[in-house]
Design a protein around this motif. Structure first.
Motif, PDB file in Angstrom:
ATOM      1  N   TYR A   1      -9.145  58.322   3.563  1.00 55.46           N
ATOM      2  CA  TYR A   1      -9.979  59.452   3.943  1.00 55.46           C
ATOM      3  C   TYR A   1     -10.757  59.156   5.224  1.00 55.46           C
ATOM      4  N   VAL A   2     -10.980  60.169   6.014  1.00 55.13           N
ATOM      5  CA  VAL A   2     -11.886  60.115   7.156  1.00 55.13           C
ATOM      6  C   VAL A   2     -12.839  61.285   6.991  1.00 55.13           C
ATOM      7  N   GLY A   3     -14.116  60.981   6.905  1.00 56.67           N
ATOM      8  CA  GLY A   3     -15.104  62.044   6.721  1.00 56.67           C
ATOM      9  C   GLY A   3     -14.894  62.844   5.452  1.00 56.67           C
TER      10      GLY A   3
ATOM     11  N   MET B   1     -13.863  50.038   3.740  1.00 58.26           N
ATOM     12  CA  MET B   1     -14.067  50.704   4.995  1.00 58.26           C
ATOM     13  C   MET B   1     -13.238  49.995   6.056  1.00 58.26           C
ATOM     14  N   PHE B   2     -12.717  50.739   6.964  1.00 63.89           N
ATOM     15  CA  PHE B   2     -11.826  50.214   7.996  1.00 63.89           C
ATOM     16  C   PHE B   2     -12.207  50.842   9.315  1.00 63.89           C
ATOM     17  N   LEU B   3     -12.543  50.020  10.279  1.00 63.41           N
ATOM     18  CA  LEU B   3     -12.927  50.544  11.584  1.00 63.41           C
ATOM     19  C   LEU B   3     -11.739  50.500  12.522  1.00 63.41           C
ATOM     20  N   THR B   4     -11.258  51.646  12.932  1.00 66.74           N
ATOM     21  CA  THR B   4     -10.092  51.690  13.802  1.00 66.74           C
ATOM     22  C   THR B   4     -10.428  51.378  15.241  1.00 66.74           C
ATOM     23  N   SER B   5     -11.709  51.217  15.564  1.00 66.97           N
ATOM     24  CA  SER B   5     -12.075  50.913  16.942  1.00 66.97           C
ATOM     25  C   SER B   5     -11.800  49.449  17.295  1.00 66.97           C
ATOM     26  N   CYS B   6     -11.512  48.617  16.310  1.00 65.70           N
ATOM     27  CA  CYS B   6     -11.176  47.225  16.568  1.00 65.70           C
ATOM     28  C   CYS B   6      -9.797  47.177  17.232  1.00 65.70           C
ATOM     29  N   PRO B   7      -9.647  46.500  18.380  1.00 71.88           N
ATOM     30  CA  PRO B   7      -8.384  46.533  19.134  1.00 71.88           C
ATOM     31  C   PRO B   7      -7.143  46.132  18.338  1.00 71.88           C
ATOM     32  N   ILE B   8      -7.283  45.199  17.406  1.00 70.62           N
ATOM     33  CA  ILE B   8      -6.092  44.744  16.668  1.00 70.62           C
ATOM     34  C   ILE B   8      -5.503  45.853  15.800  1.00 70.62           C
ATOM     35  N   TYR B   9      -6.325  46.834  15.398  1.00 73.95           N
ATOM     36  CA  TYR B   9      -5.853  47.879  14.504  1.00 73.95           C
ATOM     37  C   TYR B   9      -5.374  49.131  15.221  1.00 73.95           C
ATOM     38  N   GLU B  10      -5.514  49.175  16.524  1.00 74.57           N
ATOM     39  CA  GLU B  10      -5.130  50.381  17.253  1.00 74.57           C
ATOM     40  C   GLU B  10      -3.645  50.698  17.142  1.00 74.57           C
ATOM     41  N   SER B  11      -2.813  49.674  16.955  1.00 74.57           N
ATOM     42  CA  SER B  11      -1.368  49.919  16.881  1.00 74.57           C
ATOM     43  C   SER B  11      -0.848  49.934  15.450  1.00 74.57           C
ATOM     44  N   HIS B  12      -1.730  49.798  14.444  1.00 72.42           N
ATOM     45  CA  HIS B  12      -1.300  49.785  13.051  1.00 72.42           C
ATOM     46  C   HIS B  12      -1.637  51.113  12.389  1.00 72.42           C
ATOM     47  N   PRO B  13      -0.694  51.705  11.701  1.00 76.81           N
ATOM     48  CA  PRO B  13      -0.962  52.977  11.010  1.00 76.81           C
ATOM     49  C   PRO B  13      -1.847  52.757   9.780  1.00 76.81           C
ATOM     50  N   PRO B  14      -2.498  53.804   9.270  1.00 76.07           N
ATOM     51  CA  PRO B  14      -3.385  53.667   8.112  1.00 76.07           C
ATOM     52  C   PRO B  14      -2.708  53.066   6.888  1.00 76.07           C
ATOM     53  N   TRP B  15      -1.433  53.357   6.670  1.00 73.93           N
ATOM     54  CA  TRP B  15      -0.789  52.838   5.465  1.00 73.93           C
ATOM     55  C   TRP B  15      -0.703  51.315   5.496  1.00 73.93           C
TER      56      TRP B  15
ATOM     57  N   ARG C   1      -1.557  63.220   6.694  1.00 68.15           N
ATOM     58  CA  ARG C   1      -2.123  64.568   6.593  1.00 68.15           C
ATOM     59  C   ARG C   1      -2.874  64.983   7.856  1.00 68.15           C
ATOM     60  N   LYS C   2      -3.566  64.033   8.459  1.00 65.05           N
ATOM     61  CA  LYS C   2      -4.343  64.301   9.676  1.00 65.05           C
ATOM     62  C   LYS C   2      -4.340  63.030  10.515  1.00 65.05           C
ATOM     63  N   PRO C   3      -4.523  63.167  11.828  1.00 57.07           N
ATOM     64  CA  PRO C   3      -4.542  61.971  12.670  1.00 57.07           C
ATOM     65  C   PRO C   3      -5.828  61.150  12.471  1.00 57.07           C
ATOM     66  N   VAL C   4      -5.694  59.846  12.626  1.00 55.78           N
ATOM     67  CA  VAL C   4      -6.822  58.922  12.615  1.00 55.78           C
ATOM     68  C   VAL C   4      -6.930  58.388  14.032  1.00 55.78           C
ATOM     69  N   ILE C   5      -8.107  58.517  14.629  1.00 61.43           N
ATOM     70  CA  ILE C   5      -8.272  58.096  16.013  1.00 61.43           C
ATOM     71  C   ILE C   5      -9.299  56.970  16.097  1.00 61.43           C
ATOM     72  N   ALA C   6      -9.294  56.265  17.211  1.00 64.11           N
ATOM     73  CA  ALA C   6     -10.224  55.161  17.424  1.00 64.11           C
ATOM     74  C   ALA C   6     -11.655  55.644  17.205  1.00 64.11           C
TER      75      ALA C   6
ATOM     76  N   CYS D   1      -4.146  60.220   4.733  1.00 60.24           N
ATOM     77  CA  CYS D   1      -2.895  59.513   4.455  1.00 60.24           C
ATOM     78  C   CYS D   1      -2.838  59.183   2.968  1.00 60.24           C
ATOM     79  N   GLU D   2      -1.629  59.218   2.404  1.00 67.77           N
ATOM     80  CA  GLU D   2      -1.434  58.832   1.008  1.00 67.77           C
ATOM     81  C   GLU D   2      -0.034  58.280   0.839  1.00 67.77           C
ATOM     82  N   GLY D   3       0.141  57.458  -0.200  1.00 69.58           N
ATOM     83  CA  GLY D   3       1.452  56.889  -0.438  1.00 69.58           C
ATOM     84  C   GLY D   3       1.475  55.953  -1.634  1.00 69.58           C
ATOM     85  N   GLU D   4       2.662  55.435  -1.925  1.00 67.93           N
ATOM     86  CA  GLU D   4       2.871  54.469  -2.995  1.00 67.93           C
ATOM     87  C   GLU D   4       3.248  53.133  -2.359  1.00 67.93           C
ATOM     88  N   PHE D   5       2.752  52.056  -2.939  1.00 62.47           N
ATOM     89  CA  PHE D   5       2.943  50.724  -2.371  1.00 62.47           C
ATOM     90  C   PHE D   5       3.427  49.754  -3.434  1.00 62.47           C
TER      91      PHE D   5
END
Length: 99
Positions: free
Chosen positions: A81-83, A1-15, A49-54, A88-92
């Motif tokens: 996934y959100v809800g 689980m990843f909480l995007t409301s944490c300030p450090i993650y606001e500028s980092h994309p989901p990938w 695929r869809k935006p992720v917001i705070a 977002c998806e990709g290869e790493f």
């Protein structure tokens, strides 16, 4: 689980978070990781695929596709996934090492 409301993650994309989760998986003894660190080596075929917001809760699923233990190189596929909806998806590509 990843909480995007944490300030450090606001500028980092989901990938970016997905790459971090993948690296932690590669270091697990069950996988064969025997080194101290992982390094993000590359990303490919990332689709947003869809935006992720705070405030969204980002659930990430990483799948180890290939691990070359001799070289410490791992290829992973990930989905976020959100809800329950794919956002977002990709290869790493990860590399393990010390130092």
């Amino acid at each position: 689980m990843f909480l995007t409301s944490c300030p450090i993650y606001e500028s980092h994309p989901p990938w970016w978070a997905m790459a971090q989760v993948g690296g932690l998986i590669v270091l697990q003894p069950e996988v064969g990781g025997s080194r101290d660190n992982f390094f993000f080596a590359g990303v490919d075929r990332v689709r947003f695929r869809k935006p992720v917001i705070a405030g969204d809760i980002l659930v990430m699923r990483m799948n180890l596709v290939k691990f070359q233990k001799r070289f410490g190189i791992a290829k992973m596929e990930g989905k976020a996934y959100v809800g329950g909806e794919l956002v977002c998806e990709g290869e790493f590509l990860m590399a393990t090492g010390s130092g």
